[in-house]
Design a protein around this motif. Structure first.
Motif, mmCIF file in Angstrom:
data_model
loop_
_atom_site.group_PDB
_atom_site.id
_atom_site.type_symbol
_atom_site.label_atom_id
_atom_site.label_comp_id
_atom_site.label_asym_id
_atom_site.label_seq_id
_atom_site.Cartn_x
_atom_site.Cartn_y
_atom_site.Cartn_z
ATOM 1 N N CYS A 13 1.141 -1.492 0.055
ATOM 2 C CA CYS A 13 -0.051 -0.063 0.444
ATOM 3 C C CYS A 13 0.655 1.294 0.213
ATOM 4 N N ILE A 14 0.460 2.315 -0.408
ATOM 5 C CA ILE A 14 0.934 3.358 0.025
ATOM 6 C C ILE A 14 1.072 4.114 1.234
ATOM 7 N N ILE A 15 2.303 4.242 1.936
ATOM 8 C CA ILE A 15 1.854 5.234 3.209
ATOM 9 C C ILE A 15 2.902 5.591 3.734
ATOM 10 N N GLY A 16 3.154 7.310 4.179
ATOM 11 C CA GLY A 16 4.053 6.910 4.464
ATOM 12 C C GLY A 16 4.459 9.274 3.649
ATOM 13 N N LEU A 17 5.488 9.701 4.914
ATOM 14 C CA LEU A 17 5.344 11.023 4.036
ATOM 15 C C LEU A 17 6.558 11.538 3.059
ATOM 16 N N LEU A 18 7.725 10.306 2.748
ATOM 17 C CA LEU A 18 8.818 10.682 1.867
ATOM 18 C C LEU A 18 7.847 10.583 0.619
ATOM 19 N N ASP A 19 8.577 11.471 -0.363
ATOM 20 C CA ASP A 19 7.895 11.666 -1.828
ATOM 21 C C ASP A 19 7.873 10.239 -2.597
ATOM 22 N N GLU A 21 7.456 7.405 -1.184
ATOM 23 C CA GLU A 21 6.829 6.538 -0.657
ATOM 24 C C GLU A 21 5.462 6.863 -0.312
ATOM 25 N N ARG A 22 5.379 8.053 -1.666
ATOM 26 C CA ARG A 22 3.446 8.535 -2.064
ATOM 27 C C ARG A 22 3.433 8.475 -3.133
ATOM 28 N N HIS A 23 4.118 7.225 -3.813
ATOM 29 C CA HIS A 23 4.463 6.591 -5.457
ATOM 30 C C HIS A 23 4.434 5.391 -5.150
ATOM 31 N N THR A 24 5.533 5.025 -4.362
ATOM 32 C CA THR A 24 5.576 3.295 -4.506
ATOM 33 C C THR A 24 4.341 2.648 -3.174
ATOM 34 N N LYS A 55 -6.603 2.210 0.130
ATOM 35 C CA LYS A 55 -8.106 2.934 -0.271
ATOM 36 C C LYS A 55 -7.176 4.496 0.431
ATOM 37 N N SER A 56 -6.834 4.590 1.425
ATOM 38 C CA SER A 56 -6.116 5.625 2.430
ATOM 39 C C SER A 56 -5.318 6.896 2.265
ATOM 40 N N LYS A 57 -4.123 5.134 1.691
ATOM 41 C CA LYS A 57 -2.531 6.447 1.202
ATOM 42 C C LYS A 57 -2.709 7.646 2.930
ATOM 43 N N PHE A 58 -2.170 6.587 3.691
ATOM 44 C CA PHE A 58 -1.852 7.249 4.832
ATOM 45 C C PHE A 58 -0.006 7.818 5.178
ATOM 46 N N TYR A 59 0.002 9.390 5.587
ATOM 47 C CA TYR A 59 0.799 9.509 5.269
ATOM 48 C C TYR A 59 2.076 9.190 6.895
ATOM 49 N N THR A 60 0.625 8.527 7.756
ATOM 50 C CA THR A 60 1.486 7.973 8.893
ATOM 51 C C THR A 60 1.202 6.632 9.170
ATOM 52 N N LEU A 61 1.907 6.424 9.652
ATOM 53 C CA LEU A 61 1.302 4.471 11.015
ATOM 54 C C LEU A 61 0.847 5.270 11.765
ATOM 55 N N GLU A 62 0.729 6.119 12.716
ATOM 56 C CA GLU A 62 0.288 6.249 13.454
ATOM 57 C C GLU A 62 -1.306 7.172 12.858
ATOM 58 N N GLU A 63 -1.240 7.620 12.403
ATOM 59 C CA GLU A 63 -2.652 8.173 11.129
ATOM 60 C C GLU A 63 -3.685 6.916 11.168
ATOM 61 N N ALA A 64 -2.503 6.522 9.941
ATOM 62 C CA ALA A 64 -3.454 4.431 10.302
ATOM 63 C C ALA A 64 -3.991 4.209 10.457
ATOM 64 N N ILE A 65 -3.419 2.933 11.908
ATOM 65 C CA ILE A 65 -4.112 3.029 13.077
ATOM 66 C C ILE A 65 -5.011 3.536 14.019
ATOM 67 N N THR A 87 3.234 -3.325 10.712
ATOM 68 C CA THR A 87 4.808 -2.512 10.572
ATOM 69 C C THR A 87 5.281 -2.684 8.669
ATOM 70 N N LYS A 88 6.239 -1.692 9.036
ATOM 71 C CA LYS A 88 7.170 -1.472 7.213
ATOM 72 C C LYS A 88 8.336 -2.615 7.144
ATOM 73 N N LEU A 89 7.615 -3.411 6.463
ATOM 74 C CA LEU A 89 8.698 -3.989 5.692
ATOM 75 C C LEU A 89 10.203 -3.930 5.759
ATOM 76 N N GLN A 90 10.167 -3.269 4.769
ATOM 77 C CA GLN A 90 11.476 -3.208 3.417
ATOM 78 C C GLN A 90 11.529 -1.967 3.517
ATOM 79 N N ILE A 91 11.371 -0.904 4.709
ATOM 80 C CA ILE A 91 11.444 0.898 4.476
ATOM 81 C C ILE A 91 13.170 0.563 4.639
ATOM 82 N N ILE A 92 14.096 0.162 5.791
ATOM 83 C CA ILE A 92 15.356 0.327 6.053
ATOM 84 C C ILE A 92 15.868 -1.020 5.666
#
Length: 105
Positions: A13-19, A21-24, A55-65, A87-92
């Protein structure tokens, strides 16, 4: 009838603040633990949770939860206790980033 469920599902899904993360889409793991004094349809709950996050494409995990908990409480009003972990599995590299939240009603 007491109902306690545990769900663990992985999807992209789309979730995150960085550019990027908003597209991939990135792979996440969603864990839900819920209890109710009535029957909880775990398949329906899982399907609705995944669809809502995708569907929501959240910016933060906290907001999503927080928004997911409110959404599930609206759809499954008999839920008495819920805990959600995303949990973001592959971000870092070699690292998993998780946030969890629990609530009683």
């Amino acid at each position: 009838m007491q109902s306690n469920i545990k769900i663990k599902t992985k999807f992209k899904c789309i979730i995150g603040l960085l550019d990027f993360e908003r597209h991939t889409k990135q792979k996440i793991c969603l864990k839900i633990k819920a209890s109710s004094n009535e029957f909880l349809d775990y398949a329906k709950l899982c399907k609705k949770a995944k669809k809502f996050i995708k569907k929501s494409k959240f910016y933060t995990l906290e907001e999503a939860i927080k928004k997911l908990i409110a959404y599930l409480k609206e759809k499954f009003q008999h839920i008495k206790k819920i805990k959600i972990q995303i949990t973001k599995l592959q971000i870092i590299k070699n690292t998993k980033v998780s946030v969890f939240f629990k609530e009683k009603y």
